[in-house]
Design a protein around this motif. Structure first.
Motif, PDB file in Angstrom:
ATOM      1  N   LEU A 286      52.310  44.696  38.059  1.00  0.00           N
ATOM      2  CA  LEU A 286      51.941  43.875  39.213  1.00  0.00           C
ATOM      3  C   LEU A 286      50.532  44.184  39.700  1.00  0.00           C
ATOM      4  CD1 LEU A 286      55.348  44.161  41.091  1.00  0.00           C
ATOM      5  CD2 LEU A 286      54.465  42.162  39.876  1.00  0.00           C
ATOM      6  N   LEU A 287      50.161  45.458  39.698  1.00  0.00           N
ATOM      7  CA  LEU A 287      48.801  45.829  40.101  1.00  0.00           C
ATOM      8  C   LEU A 287      47.778  45.299  39.114  1.00  0.00           C
ATOM      9  CD1 LEU A 287      49.521  49.474  41.299  1.00  0.00           C
ATOM     10  CD2 LEU A 287      48.750  47.578  42.732  1.00  0.00           C
ATOM     11  N   TYR A 288      48.111  45.342  37.827  1.00  0.00           N
ATOM     12  CA  TYR A 288      47.223  44.778  36.817  1.00  0.00           C
ATOM     13  C   TYR A 288      47.075  43.274  37.028  1.00  0.00           C
ATOM     14  CZ  TYR A 288      47.012  49.020  33.901  1.00  0.00           C
ATOM     15  OH  TYR A 288      46.773  50.284  33.422  1.00  0.00           O
ATOM     16  N   ALA A 289      48.191  42.608  37.362  1.00  0.00           N
ATOM     17  CA  ALA A 289      48.148  41.157  37.582  1.00  0.00           C
ATOM     18  C   ALA A 289      47.236  40.829  38.768  1.00  0.00           C
ATOM     19  CB  ALA A 289      49.553  40.623  37.833  1.00  0.00           C
ATOM     20  N   HIS A 290      47.327  41.613  39.820  1.00  0.00           N
ATOM     21  CA  HIS A 290      46.464  41.381  40.979  1.00  0.00           C
ATOM     22  C   HIS A 290      44.997  41.607  40.619  1.00  0.00           C
ATOM     23  CE1 HIS A 290      44.270  42.832  44.602  1.00  0.00           C
ATOM     24  NE2 HIS A 290      44.819  41.749  45.116  1.00  0.00           N
ATOM     25  N   ALA A 291      44.724  42.678  39.869  1.00  0.00           N
ATOM     26  CA  ALA A 291      43.347  42.956  39.455  1.00  0.00           C
ATOM     27  C   ALA A 291      42.806  41.837  38.571  1.00  0.00           C
ATOM     28  CB  ALA A 291      43.290  44.291  38.714  1.00  0.00           C
ATOM     29  N   ARG A 292      43.683  41.269  37.733  1.00  0.00           N
ATOM     30  CA  ARG A 292      43.269  40.169  36.853  1.00  0.00           C
ATOM     31  C   ARG A 292      42.877  38.937  37.678  1.00  0.00           C
ATOM     32  NH1 ARG A 292      47.819  39.280  34.484  1.00  0.00           N
ATOM     33  NH2 ARG A 292      47.599  41.146  33.193  1.00  0.00           N
TER      34      ARG A 292
ATOM     35  N   SER B 288      39.538  39.467  39.128  1.00  0.00           N
ATOM     36  CA  SER B 288      38.514  39.339  38.089  1.00  0.00           C
ATOM     37  C   SER B 288      38.198  37.868  37.819  1.00  0.00           C
ATOM     38  CB  SER B 288      38.998  40.016  36.804  1.00  0.00           C
ATOM     39  OG  SER B 288      38.087  39.822  35.749  1.00  0.00           O
ATOM     40  N   ILE B 289      39.219  37.028  37.801  1.00  0.00           N
ATOM     41  CA  ILE B 289      39.015  35.584  37.581  1.00  0.00           C
ATOM     42  C   ILE B 289      38.108  35.013  38.661  1.00  0.00           C
ATOM     43  CG2 ILE B 289      40.169  33.329  37.596  1.00  0.00           C
ATOM     44  CD1 ILE B 289      42.653  34.814  36.446  1.00  0.00           C
ATOM     45  N   ILE B 290      38.382  35.399  39.906  1.00  0.00           N
ATOM     46  CA  ILE B 290      37.578  34.889  41.025  1.00  0.00           C
ATOM     47  C   ILE B 290      36.147  35.410  40.939  1.00  0.00           C
ATOM     48  CG2 ILE B 290      37.333  34.905  43.539  1.00  0.00           C
ATOM     49  CD1 ILE B 290      40.414  35.046  43.690  1.00  0.00           C
ATOM     50  N   ARG B 291      35.982  36.703  40.603  1.00  0.00           N
ATOM     51  CA  ARG B 291      34.631  37.260  40.479  1.00  0.00           C
ATOM     52  C   ARG B 291      33.834  36.559  39.382  1.00  0.00           C
ATOM     53  NH1 ARG B 291      37.258  42.289  41.085  1.00  0.00           N
ATOM     54  NH2 ARG B 291      37.179  42.614  38.827  1.00  0.00           N
ATOM     55  N   LYS B 292      34.467  36.333  38.235  1.00  0.00           N
ATOM     56  CA  LYS B 292      33.773  35.731  37.096  1.00  0.00           C
ATOM     57  C   LYS B 292      33.373  34.281  37.348  1.00  0.00           C
ATOM     58  CE  LYS B 292      35.791  38.692  33.513  1.00  0.00           C
ATOM     59  NZ  LYS B 292      36.700  38.764  32.327  1.00  0.00           N
TER      60      LYS B 292
ATOM     61  N   CYS C 277      46.786  26.493  32.537  1.00  0.00           N
ATOM     62  CA  CYS C 277      45.818  25.764  33.367  1.00  0.00           C
ATOM     63  C   CYS C 277      44.487  26.520  33.384  1.00  0.00           C
ATOM     64  CB  CYS C 277      46.337  25.616  34.801  1.00  0.00           C
ATOM     65  SG  CYS C 277      47.913  24.766  34.959  1.00  0.00           S
ATOM     66  N   GLN C 278      43.482  25.978  32.734  1.00  0.00           N
ATOM     67  CA  GLN C 278      42.167  26.611  32.756  1.00  0.00           C
ATOM     68  C   GLN C 278      41.630  26.613  34.184  1.00  0.00           C
ATOM     69  OE1 GLN C 278      39.238  24.757  30.219  1.00  0.00           O
ATOM     70  NE2 GLN C 278      37.542  25.922  31.105  1.00  0.00           N
ATOM     71  N   VAL C 279      41.051  27.716  34.581  1.00  0.00           N
ATOM     72  CA  VAL C 279      40.530  27.830  35.943  1.00  0.00           C
ATOM     73  C   VAL C 279      39.015  27.668  35.940  1.00  0.00           C
ATOM     74  CG1 VAL C 279      40.318  29.303  37.985  1.00  0.00           C
ATOM     75  CG2 VAL C 279      42.442  29.314  36.650  1.00  0.00           C
ATOM     76  N   ASN C 280      38.303  28.689  35.497  1.00  0.00           N
ATOM     77  CA  ASN C 280      36.843  28.652  35.538  1.00  0.00           C
ATOM     78  C   ASN C 280      36.295  27.624  34.554  1.00  0.00           C
ATOM     79  OD1 ASN C 280      36.871  30.677  37.439  1.00  0.00           O
ATOM     80  ND2 ASN C 280      36.581  32.325  35.963  1.00  0.00           N
ATOM     81  N   GLY C 281      35.402  26.789  35.060  1.00  0.00           N
ATOM     82  CA  GLY C 281      34.762  25.781  34.210  1.00  0.00           C
ATOM     83  C   GLY C 281      35.557  24.505  34.039  1.00  0.00           C
ATOM     84  N   SER C 282      36.705  24.397  34.655  1.00  0.00           N
ATOM     85  CA  SER C 282      37.534  23.193  34.539  1.00  0.00           C
ATOM     86  C   SER C 282      37.177  22.212  35.658  1.00  0.00           C
ATOM     87  CB  SER C 282      39.013  23.547  34.625  1.00  0.00           C
ATOM     88  OG  SER C 282      39.340  23.968  35.937  1.00  0.00           O
TER      89      SER C 282
ATOM     90  N   GLU D 116      43.318  32.628  44.816  1.00  0.00           N
ATOM     91  CA  GLU D 116      43.089  33.408  46.023  1.00  0.00           C
ATOM     92  C   GLU D 116      44.353  33.488  46.884  1.00  0.00           C
ATOM     93  OE1 GLU D 116      40.858  35.438  49.179  1.00  0.00           O
ATOM     94  OE2 GLU D 116      40.901  35.343  46.989  1.00  0.00           O
ATOM     95  N   ALA D 117      45.060  32.377  47.011  1.00  0.00           N
ATOM     96  CA  ALA D 117      46.306  32.375  47.794  1.00  0.00           C
ATOM     97  C   ALA D 117      47.322  33.325  47.176  1.00  0.00           C
ATOM     98  CB  ALA D 117      46.874  30.960  47.861  1.00  0.00           C
ATOM     99  N   THR D 118      47.385  33.338  45.848  1.00  0.00           N
ATOM    100  CA  THR D 118      48.314  34.238  45.153  1.00  0.00           C
ATOM    101  C   THR D 118      47.939  35.692  45.403  1.00  0.00           C
ATOM    102  OG1 THR D 118      48.661  32.580  43.417  1.00  0.00           O
ATOM    103  CG2 THR D 118      49.290  34.849  42.913  1.00  0.00           C
ATOM    104  N   ALA D 119      46.648  36.010  45.316  1.00  0.00           N
ATOM    105  CA  ALA D 119      46.192  37.380  45.538  1.00  0.00           C
ATOM    106  C   ALA D 119      46.470  37.834  46.963  1.00  0.00           C
ATOM    107  CB  ALA D 119      44.696  37.487  45.233  1.00  0.00           C
ATOM    108  N   ILE D 120      46.279  36.943  47.920  1.00  0.00           N
ATOM    109  CA  ILE D 120      46.527  37.294  49.324  1.00  0.00           C
ATOM    110  C   ILE D 120      48.001  37.618  49.546  1.00  0.00           C
ATOM    111  CG2 ILE D 120      46.624  36.346  51.665  1.00  0.00           C
ATOM    112  CD1 ILE D 120      44.034  34.842  51.029  1.00  0.00           C
ATOM    113  N   VAL D 121      48.889  36.793  49.009  1.00  0.00           N
ATOM    114  CA  VAL D 121      50.322  37.030  49.180  1.00  0.00           C
ATOM    115  C   VAL D 121      50.744  38.304  48.453  1.00  0.00           C
ATOM    116  CG1 VAL D 121      52.634  36.142  48.688  1.00  0.00           C
ATOM    117  CG2 VAL D 121      50.876  34.613  49.597  1.00  0.00           C
TER     118      VAL D 121
END
Length: 272
Positions: free
Chosen positions: A157-163, A166-170, A235-240, A251-256
């Motif tokens: 779960l911690l790895y999932a949050h860090a991932r 990372s998506i948002i940072r990238k 679902c592609q995120v960045n660049g879609s 972001e909503a997922t990370a906050i929860v």
């Protein structure tokens, strides 16, 4: 509401009359259930507690099962001494640090970052392994299982949050600005499934508190991570074309997730 967690057998009169506690929770093993039933009944007859156990001020006994070793017996050291929590936490931190070093993270982080991350992951693993089970049942203690980065563990779960972070940072986008101007459009089935699960957070917290079952929140958190994994895989995120909406969903997922970690006493990590 004032909620007081009590770990001893002190009579609640002082806490009710002087400290004005509205809800006192006694945490012991399930073998003490009969004692506390008699304990609370006497307090009600004395007029210190209302007859209805759902009316405030209220008291509850939270029983829990035994922690077992791999031999199926009560978890102890080889010398048959009870294992100290501090020793378990230290061992979990040490093993987490070794795992991070094996992954080459010591080359990317400062010694302080490595130590802090190892502590967050190690301590979180021990806490989550204890809380994810129904508190009334016994469970077998295993470092290998609780520190696994796959399955229903704090490490996963911690790895999932860090991932997600990372998506948002990238993306290179200012997520706070996106919150002001962007909109959510949950057109894909996996987007909708994730969004609907996020909406269940409040009712899940209420259920966990009402029934005094932290495992309910753990199950929600694990399922949230699974929903996010399916969403990100499909679902592609960045660049879609849907980047803004999907970044907001990330972001909503990370906050929860961070809210869940906070309630469970687990420190989130932002990069792994």
């Amino acid at each position: 509401m004032d909620c007081l967690l009590v770990l001893n057998f002190a009579w609640p009169r002082y806490r009710l009359n002087e400290e004005k506690a509205e809800w006192i929770i006694y945490v012991t093993d399930v073998g003490q259930q009969q004692h506390f039933n008699m304990f609370f009944k006497a307090a009600r007859k004395a007029g210190w507690l209302p007859d209805n156990d759902k009316t405030y001020p209220r008291v509850n006994h939270v029983g829990f099962g035994l922690v077992l070793g791999e031999d199926g017996k009560r978890f102890r050291t080889r010398a048959t001494d009870v294992v100290r929590l501090v020793d378990l936490l230290d061992e979990a931190k040490t093993r987490s640090k070794l795992a991070l070093i094996e992954r080459g993270k010591d080359k990317e982080w400062t010694p302080e970052e490595l130590d802090q991350t190892a502590e967050a992951v190690g301590y979180g693993a021990v806490k989550y392994a204890d809380l994810k089970n129904n508190r009334l049942t016994n469970y077998t203690f295993s470092f290998d299982q609780m520190l696994n980065d796959k399955g229903n563990t704090a490490v996963y779960l911690l790895y999932a949050h860090a991932r997600i972070c990372s998506i948002i940072r990238k993306s290179g986008k200012d997520i706070d600005e996106l919150k002001k101007t962007g909109k959510l459009a949950l057109d894909h089935a996996d987007e909708r499934a994730l969004g609907l699960h996020l909406l269940r957070f409040a009712e899940t917290v209420e259920e966990a508190c009402t029934n005094l079952l932290p495992s309910v929140l753990c199950e929600y958190l694990y399922n949230l991570s699974e929903h996010f994994t399916r969403f990100y895989s499909n679902c592609q995120v960045n660049g879609s074309p849907e980047e803004t909406s999907r970044l907001l969903l990330c972001e909503a997922t990370a906050i929860v997730m961070r809210k869940c970690f906070h309630l469970l006493g687990i420190t989130p990590v932002y990069k792994i």
